[in-house]
Design an enzyme around this catalytic site. Structure first.
Site, PDB file in Angstrom:
ATOM      1  N   SER A  59       3.105  -1.502  -9.277  1.00  0.00           N
ATOM      2  CA  SER A  59       2.858  -0.329  -8.718  1.00  0.00           C
ATOM      3  C   SER A  59       4.013   0.220  -7.646  1.00  0.00           C
ATOM      4  O   SER A  59       4.791  -0.302  -6.863  1.00  0.00           O
ATOM      5  CB  SER A  59       1.337  -0.421  -7.677  1.00  0.00           C
ATOM      6  OG  SER A  59       1.066   0.625  -7.197  1.00  0.00           O
ATOM      7  N   TYR A  71      -4.962  -4.435  -3.048  1.00  0.00           N
ATOM      8  CA  TYR A  71      -4.243  -4.143  -4.078  1.00  0.00           C
ATOM      9  C   TYR A  71      -2.760  -4.398  -4.188  1.00  0.00           C
ATOM     10  O   TYR A  71      -2.111  -4.773  -4.748  1.00  0.00           O
ATOM     11  CB  TYR A  71      -4.566  -2.666  -4.378  1.00  0.00           C
ATOM     12  CG  TYR A  71      -3.985  -2.161  -5.936  1.00  0.00           C
ATOM     13  CD1 TYR A  71      -4.490  -2.451  -7.034  1.00  0.00           C
ATOM     14  CD2 TYR A  71      -2.928  -1.092  -5.636  1.00  0.00           C
ATOM     15  CE1 TYR A  71      -4.040  -1.998  -8.040  1.00  0.00           C
ATOM     16  CE2 TYR A  71      -2.273  -0.714  -6.841  1.00  0.00           C
ATOM     17  CZ  TYR A  71      -2.795  -0.951  -7.870  1.00  0.00           C
ATOM     18  OH  TYR A  71      -2.283  -0.603  -9.233  1.00  0.00           O
TER      19      TYR A  71
END
Length: 274
Positions: free
Chosen positions: A139, A152
């Site tokens: 990410s 996350y």
């Protein structure tokens, strides 16, 4: 023989867009997803649109047996796997003091151990491929983090660490390892995360205050939002070429440069110690 691309989380969003880009280039495609019916429907669309062989298979990366079964089905169908993209990631927002141990375990099991399960199942056929490539979706928040995303982001930092380790372990086998850093996309990510959430942990993936705090801590994260198709198109060449890193979009030069300058100074200081 035509190469085969295998993509987890392939029934929608970034995974499906990567599958479509691979099909455009003439690769045969296996879309793996928890939602096997949707994966097969999308595979049928790829077959019709691009004239390539494609299959959709049910695979939950939280289930090792299911991942292994999907890997076997890919080999039964195609006889090989040349590019494997471990693309699954569930999201769960919340301040650190709010996240429970069970929520941490869920996110880390799917995002990190799930990525390791995929690698473990597909490394053997990648070793047999003329030019095996293994890719992991991390990410852009690994490069430029935001608040309320601790579970996350920690999981995606771990995915980066997994990829860096595998690059060392698989280098002698000629397998290239790529890390993808997608920035904001208009996708079903929150919807699919909610669908994957175990019943005993079920709660909203994020509250409004979490989204507001995230945006306030890193405004750039929510300003550069593109479609999954555009994001995939920006990195498909790097992915197929086995590049080490690929960022889908956005201006991340400042946070990347700033972090590495701090690391350079720390490394320089360490070199001068006993």
């Amino acid at each position: 023989m035509t190469e085969v691309a295998v993509i987890t989380g392939g029934a929608s969003g970034f995974g499906l867009a990567l599958g479509a880009r691979c099909a455009e280039r003439g690769l045969r495609v296996a879309l793996l997803d928890r939602d096997g019916e949707r994966a097969e429907a999308e595979a049928e669309a790829l077959r019709e649109t691009h004239g390539v062989d494609a299959v959709g298979l049910t695979a939950d990366v939280a289930d090792d047996g299911g991942v292994r079964a999907a890997a076997g089905a890919v080999l039964d169908r195609f006889g090989r796997a040349d590019l494997v993209v471990s693309n699954v990631g569930v999201q769960l927002f919340g301040a650190v003091e709010r996240l429970t141990d069970e929520e941490w375990r869920w996110v880390l099991d799917v995002n990190v151990v799930g990525a390791a399960r995929v690698a473990r199942a597909f490394v053997p056929p990648l070793r047999a491929a003329p030019a095996g490539r293994l890719a992991f979706t991390a990410s852009s928040s690994v490069l430029d983090p935001a608040g309320r995303m601790a579970a996350y982001q920690a999981s995606k930092f771990a995915v980066l660490g997994l990829a860096e380790t595998l690059r060392l372990e698989l280098g002698d086998d000629g397998i290239a390892v790529c890390v993808l850093f997608p920035s904001g996309m208009a996708s079903r990510h929150l919807e699919t995360s909610a669908a994957a959430q175990p019943d005993h942990l079920r709660r909203p993936i994020g509250e409004q205050e979490d989204f507001e705090a995230m945006a306030a801590s890193n405004p750039a994260m929510v300003q550069a939002v593109v479609s999954p198709e555009e994001a995939a198109g920006n990195v498909i060449d790097a992915l197929l070429n086995g590049e080490r890193y690929a960022i889908t979009h956005g201006d991340l030069l400042t946070p990347v440069t700033t972090r590495h300058e701090h690391l350079r100074r720390a490394a320089t200081a360490a070199r001068g110690t006993g």
